[in-house]
Motif scaffolding. Structure first.
Motif, PDB file in Angstrom:
ATOM      1  N   LEU A  94      -1.221  -0.755  -6.630  1.00  8.70           N
ATOM      2  CA  LEU A  94      -0.556  -0.865  -7.919  1.00  8.70           C
ATOM      3  C   LEU A  94       0.948  -0.657  -7.808  1.00  8.70           C
ATOM      4  O   LEU A  94       1.701  -1.066  -8.697  1.00  8.70           O
ATOM      5  N   SER A  95       1.403  -0.034  -6.726  1.00  8.24           N
ATOM      6  CA  SER A  95       2.820   0.311  -6.605  1.00  8.24           C
ATOM      7  C   SER A  95       3.692  -0.874  -6.213  1.00  8.24           C
ATOM      8  O   SER A  95       4.915  -0.747  -6.158  1.00  8.24           O
ATOM      9  N   PHE A 155      -6.472   3.620  -5.392  1.00  6.68           N
ATOM     10  CA  PHE A 155      -6.060   3.324  -6.763  1.00  6.68           C
ATOM     11  C   PHE A 155      -5.185   4.446  -7.305  1.00  6.68           C
ATOM     12  O   PHE A 155      -4.109   4.204  -7.861  1.00  6.68           O
ATOM     13  N   ILE A 156      -5.634   5.691  -7.115  1.00  3.49           N
ATOM     14  CA  ILE A 156      -4.897   6.841  -7.645  1.00  3.49           C
ATOM     15  C   ILE A 156      -3.574   7.029  -6.900  1.00  3.49           C
ATOM     16  O   ILE A 156      -2.536   7.306  -7.511  1.00  3.49           O
ATOM     17  N   THR A 158      -1.701   4.777  -5.315  1.00  8.56           N
ATOM     18  CA  THR A 158      -0.694   3.761  -5.651  1.00  8.56           C
ATOM     19  C   THR A 158      -0.283   3.823  -7.123  1.00  8.56           C
ATOM     20  O   THR A 158       0.829   3.425  -7.471  1.00  8.56           O
ATOM     21  N   LEU A 159      -1.163   4.340  -7.979  1.00  2.84           N
ATOM     22  CA  LEU A 159      -0.767   4.567  -9.370  1.00  2.84           C
ATOM     23  C   LEU A 159       0.305   5.656  -9.427  1.00  2.84           C
ATOM     24  O   LEU A 159       1.306   5.530 -10.139  1.00  2.84           O
ATOM     25  N   LEU A 162       3.463   4.183  -8.130  1.00  2.00           N
ATOM     26  CA  LEU A 162       4.067   3.299  -9.136  1.00  2.00           C
ATOM     27  C   LEU A 162       4.939   4.105 -10.094  1.00  2.00           C
ATOM     28  O   LEU A 162       6.092   3.751 -10.356  1.00  2.00           O
ATOM     29  N   ILE A 163       4.391   5.204 -10.601  1.00  2.00           N
ATOM     30  CA  ILE A 163       5.124   6.039 -11.557  1.00  2.00           C
ATOM     31  C   ILE A 163       6.331   6.696 -10.893  1.00  2.00           C
ATOM     32  O   ILE A 163       7.435   6.739 -11.452  1.00  2.00           O
TER      33      ILE A 163
END
Length: 350
Positions: A94-95, A155-156, A158-159, A162-163
């Motif tokens: 996600l990043s 998932f967690i 790269t989330l 991302l933030i």
């Protein structure tokens, strides 16, 4: 009777073991053409959209508009290429959308002259591109450290990245836009070769390289094997940690290059560059037949997915449809793609 063994094909589909004569069984001969056919599944849709676009507005098929579609999609398409590599291996990143903004953002921050465009001006402009690539590689390496080395949920991780990366870009820019970029940052997004923007050439070259990588190399077969069954891949002697690390770093590098293309085209790096791009990335990948479960999908399918998505957006823009409805359509397209996948493949892309 001896058991029939299976192996992964270049499309992530199992195939029967070859017979004594070196050729496959009947099942294998049937599956290969079907797999190749799936690669071209979106071509009829692309043709239909082209016809509809021409009916909606006669300028749709004109050269300038087609170049505009290809150049606009070239930047995000590198994110799609990067995400496809990760998804085939059974992971997701996600990043990438934040790397898309932060990598060129750091380069601009360090190279733009102090007092103009929120830059520090502490590094010569010639270093802008290397800095962008280094930042991209470092982000991929950090992701690999948490996901591969420490075994944390991708998932967690790269989330969280991302933030974090989004906050870093906002912090170093002070919420402003970097402008007066050095010429080295502008070239890839603004120059042309043979009358065609360099970004389009670069996008096509990288996708061809991606097609070769996934379909015709040992590394590509390893990605499909890991995405299909990581334990079986380890048992087969594949160095899964190494392959995943390389995939994550490569994906972040591609995201950094994509951000550089956008920065060059707009001659600036906004504090919000890349925000929300991940939704288009997943939409294009799913439309192109890339499974979110891993082990399935092709680079050509991903390319046709992003091409179709941007053609639809262009048709809607020419038709005067408000931008917010175009965004809503992306979600509808994902849902339709999932339904079609369920009907044709017997399994959803969960």
């Amino acid at each position: 009777m001896p058991e029939t063994t299976t192996a992964e094909t270049g499309t992530g589909q199992p195939q029967s073991a070859p017979g004594p004569d070196g050729t496959g069984t009947g099942a294998r001969r049937t599956r290969i053409p079907l797999a190749r056919l799936r690669d071209f599944a979106l071509i009829p849709a692309v043709i239909v959209i082209a016809i509809v676009g021409q009916i909606v507005n006669p300028i749709f098929l004109q050269g300038d508009n087609l170049i505009n579609i290809l150049q606009t999609m070239s930047e995000v398409s590198l994110l799609v290429l990067a995400q496809t590599i990760i998804l085939v291996a059974g992971k997701m990143d996600l990043s990438l959308e934040s790397t898309f903004g932060l990598a060129p953002g750091v380069a601009a921050w360090l190279t733009v002259a102090a007092g103009t465009g929120a830059g520090l001006g502490v590094v010569p402009g010639a270093w802008a591109v290397p800095i962008t690539l280094i930042i991209g590689a470092l982000i991929g390496a950090v992701n690999a450290l948490f996901i591969v080395r420490f075994g944390l949920n991708g998932f967690i991780v790269t989330l969280g990245m991302l933030i974090t990366l989004r906050g870093l870009l906002t912090g170093i820019s002070g919420g402003q836009t970097f402008f007066n970029l050095p010429p080295s940052m502008l070239y890839l997004g603004s120059a042309t070769w043979l009358g065609v923007p360099v970004s389009i050439w670069l996008c096509l070259i990288l996708f061809v390289a991606g097609i070769v990588l996934l379909g015709f190399t040992r590394f590509g077969r390893a990605l499909y094997a890991i995405g299909g069954n990581v334990d079986a891949a380890k048992a087969a002697g594949i160095r899964t940690d190494r392959v995943l690390t390389i995939a994550l770093i490569t994906a972040s590098l591609l995201a950094a290059v994509g951000g550089l293309l956008l920065a060059g085209r707009l001659a600036s790096v906004a504090a919000a560059q890349g925000n929300g791009a991940i939704f288009n990335v997943f939409a294009a990948a799913v439309i192109g037949g890339v499974s979110l479960n891993g082990g399935k999908g092709t680079m050509f399918g991903a390319f046709t997915g992003v091409l179709l998505l941007y053609m639809i957006q262009n048709v809607l823009t020419l038709a005067g449809v408000p931008a917010q409805w175009i965004q809503a359509l992306n979600g509808v397209i994902i849902l339709i793609a999932l339904v079609i996948s369920r009907l044709t493949g017997g399994k959803s892309q969960e």
